[in-house]
Scaffold this motif. Structure first.
Motif, mmCIF file in Angstrom:
data_model
loop_
_atom_site.group_PDB
_atom_site.id
_atom_site.type_symbol
_atom_site.label_atom_id
_atom_site.label_comp_id
_atom_site.label_asym_id
_atom_site.label_seq_id
_atom_site.Cartn_x
_atom_site.Cartn_y
_atom_site.Cartn_z
ATOM 1 N N GLN A 49 66.265 50.936 23.162
ATOM 2 C CA GLN A 49 66.767 52.040 22.352
ATOM 3 C C GLN A 49 66.035 52.134 21.008
ATOM 4 O OE1 GLN A 49 68.936 54.359 23.429
ATOM 5 N NE2 GLN A 49 68.790 53.301 25.381
ATOM 6 N N THR A 50 65.633 50.986 20.506
ATOM 7 C CA THR A 50 64.885 50.922 19.252
ATOM 8 C C THR A 50 63.679 50.020 19.473
ATOM 9 O OG1 THR A 50 66.168 49.042 18.460
ATOM 10 C CG2 THR A 50 66.950 51.239 17.818
ATOM 11 N N PRO A 51 62.661 50.154 18.642
ATOM 12 C CA PRO A 51 61.499 49.288 18.821
ATOM 13 C C PRO A 51 61.856 47.828 18.540
ATOM 14 C CG PRO A 51 61.256 50.657 16.854
ATOM 15 C CD PRO A 51 62.504 51.092 17.539
ATOM 16 N N PRO A 52 61.214 46.908 19.256
ATOM 17 C CA PRO A 52 61.473 45.495 18.979
ATOM 18 C C PRO A 52 60.878 45.115 17.628
ATOM 19 C CG PRO A 52 59.662 45.713 20.514
ATOM 20 C CD PRO A 52 60.216 47.091 20.292
ATOM 21 N N GLU A 53 61.367 44.037 17.061
ATOM 22 C CA GLU A 53 60.809 43.558 15.811
ATOM 23 C C GLU A 53 59.365 43.127 16.059
ATOM 24 O OE1 GLU A 53 61.535 40.101 12.462
ATOM 25 O OE2 GLU A 53 63.142 40.610 13.856
ATOM 26 N N ALA A 54 58.482 43.575 15.199
ATOM 27 C CA ALA A 54 57.065 43.254 15.344
ATOM 28 C C ALA A 54 56.771 41.879 14.754
ATOM 29 C CB ALA A 54 56.216 44.303 14.644
ATOM 30 N N ALA A 55 55.878 41.150 15.400
ATOM 31 C CA ALA A 55 55.394 39.889 14.841
ATOM 32 C C ALA A 55 54.499 40.180 13.643
ATOM 33 C CB ALA A 55 54.625 39.116 15.908
ATOM 34 N N TYR A 56 53.881 41.359 13.653
ATOM 35 C CA TYR A 56 53.002 41.796 12.564
ATOM 36 C C TYR A 56 52.954 43.310 12.597
ATOM 37 C CZ TYR A 56 48.734 42.881 10.000
ATOM 38 O OH TYR A 56 47.836 43.407 9.109
ATOM 39 N N SER A 57 52.956 43.927 11.428
ATOM 40 C CA SER A 57 52.748 45.370 11.338
ATOM 41 C C SER A 57 52.149 45.696 9.978
ATOM 42 C CB SER A 57 54.063 46.141 11.536
ATOM 43 O OG SER A 57 54.965 45.855 10.495
ATOM 44 N N SER A 58 51.428 46.811 9.933
ATOM 45 C CA SER A 58 50.794 47.198 8.681
ATOM 46 C C SER A 58 50.308 48.637 8.755
ATOM 47 C CB SER A 58 49.614 46.271 8.369
ATOM 48 O OG SER A 58 49.118 46.507 7.073
ATOM 49 N N VAL A 59 50.031 49.197 7.618
ATOM 50 C CA VAL A 59 49.406 50.510 7.468
ATOM 51 C C VAL A 59 48.465 50.452 6.274
ATOM 52 C CG1 VAL A 59 51.329 51.837 8.436
ATOM 53 C CG2 VAL A 59 51.280 51.377 5.995
ATOM 54 N N ALA A 64 44.144 46.998 8.072
ATOM 55 C CA ALA A 64 44.932 45.966 8.750
ATOM 56 C C ALA A 64 44.166 45.283 9.878
ATOM 57 C CB ALA A 64 46.206 46.601 9.305
ATOM 58 N N ILE A 65 42.892 45.522 9.969
ATOM 59 C CA ILE A 65 42.116 44.991 11.096
ATOM 60 C C ILE A 65 42.155 43.469 11.147
ATOM 61 C CG2 ILE A 65 39.800 44.823 12.092
ATOM 62 C CD1 ILE A 65 39.403 47.745 11.050
ATOM 63 N N ASP A 66 41.877 42.811 10.023
ATOM 64 C CA ASP A 66 41.876 41.340 10.022
ATOM 65 C C ASP A 66 43.261 40.778 10.315
ATOM 66 O OD1 ASP A 66 39.152 41.167 9.523
ATOM 67 O OD2 ASP A 66 39.415 41.070 7.352
ATOM 68 N N GLY A 67 44.294 41.331 9.686
ATOM 69 C CA GLY A 67 45.654 40.862 9.928
ATOM 70 C C GLY A 67 46.080 41.074 11.367
ATOM 71 N N THR A 68 45.676 42.201 11.939
ATOM 72 C CA THR A 68 45.995 42.490 13.333
ATOM 73 C C THR A 68 45.296 41.490 14.244
ATOM 74 O OG1 THR A 68 46.250 44.835 12.816
ATOM 75 C CG2 THR A 68 45.932 44.260 15.130
ATOM 76 N N ARG A 69 44.035 41.229 13.980
ATOM 77 C CA ARG A 69 43.271 40.266 14.774
ATOM 78 C C ARG A 69 43.943 38.893 14.738
ATOM 79 N NH1 ARG A 69 38.614 40.691 12.410
ATOM 80 N NH2 ARG A 69 37.813 42.244 13.855
ATOM 81 N N HIS A 70 44.320 38.444 13.553
ATOM 82 C CA HIS A 70 44.969 37.134 13.421
ATOM 83 C C HIS A 70 46.311 37.100 14.156
ATOM 84 C CE1 HIS A 70 41.963 35.516 10.748
ATOM 85 N NE2 HIS A 70 42.096 36.549 9.932
#
Length: 81
Positions: A49-59, A64-70
């Protein structure tokens, strides 16, 4: 035309004309539209019903490329255990 900019088969793009995803992520009005957002979720997480909690998110994504990669590397390592 916008959706044709990235032709890599690993890329998925979606047009949220009705802002349904944006609203699920917190949009309340035109000033709070959620766009250019990246989220990494752990294995087995499902959007119910709602999105799950993200382990990582950014804008924005471009910053956010490096943070997403990690975050992806961390999820992959934890999934191997």
């Amino acid at each position: 035309m916008t959706l044709k900019r990235l032709s890599d088969i690993r890329v998925s793009q979606y047009w949220d004309k009705e802002h349904l995803v944006s609203q699920a992520l917190g949009e309340r009005d035109r000033q709070s539209v959620v766009w250019d957002y990246v989220a990494v979720h752990g294995p087995g997480k499902r959007w119910e019903q709602t999105p799950p909690e993200a382990a990582y998110s950014s804008v924005p994504v471009v910053r956010a490329i490096d943070g997403t990669r990690h975050a992806i590397e961390k999820q992959l390592k934890e999934g191997v255990k």
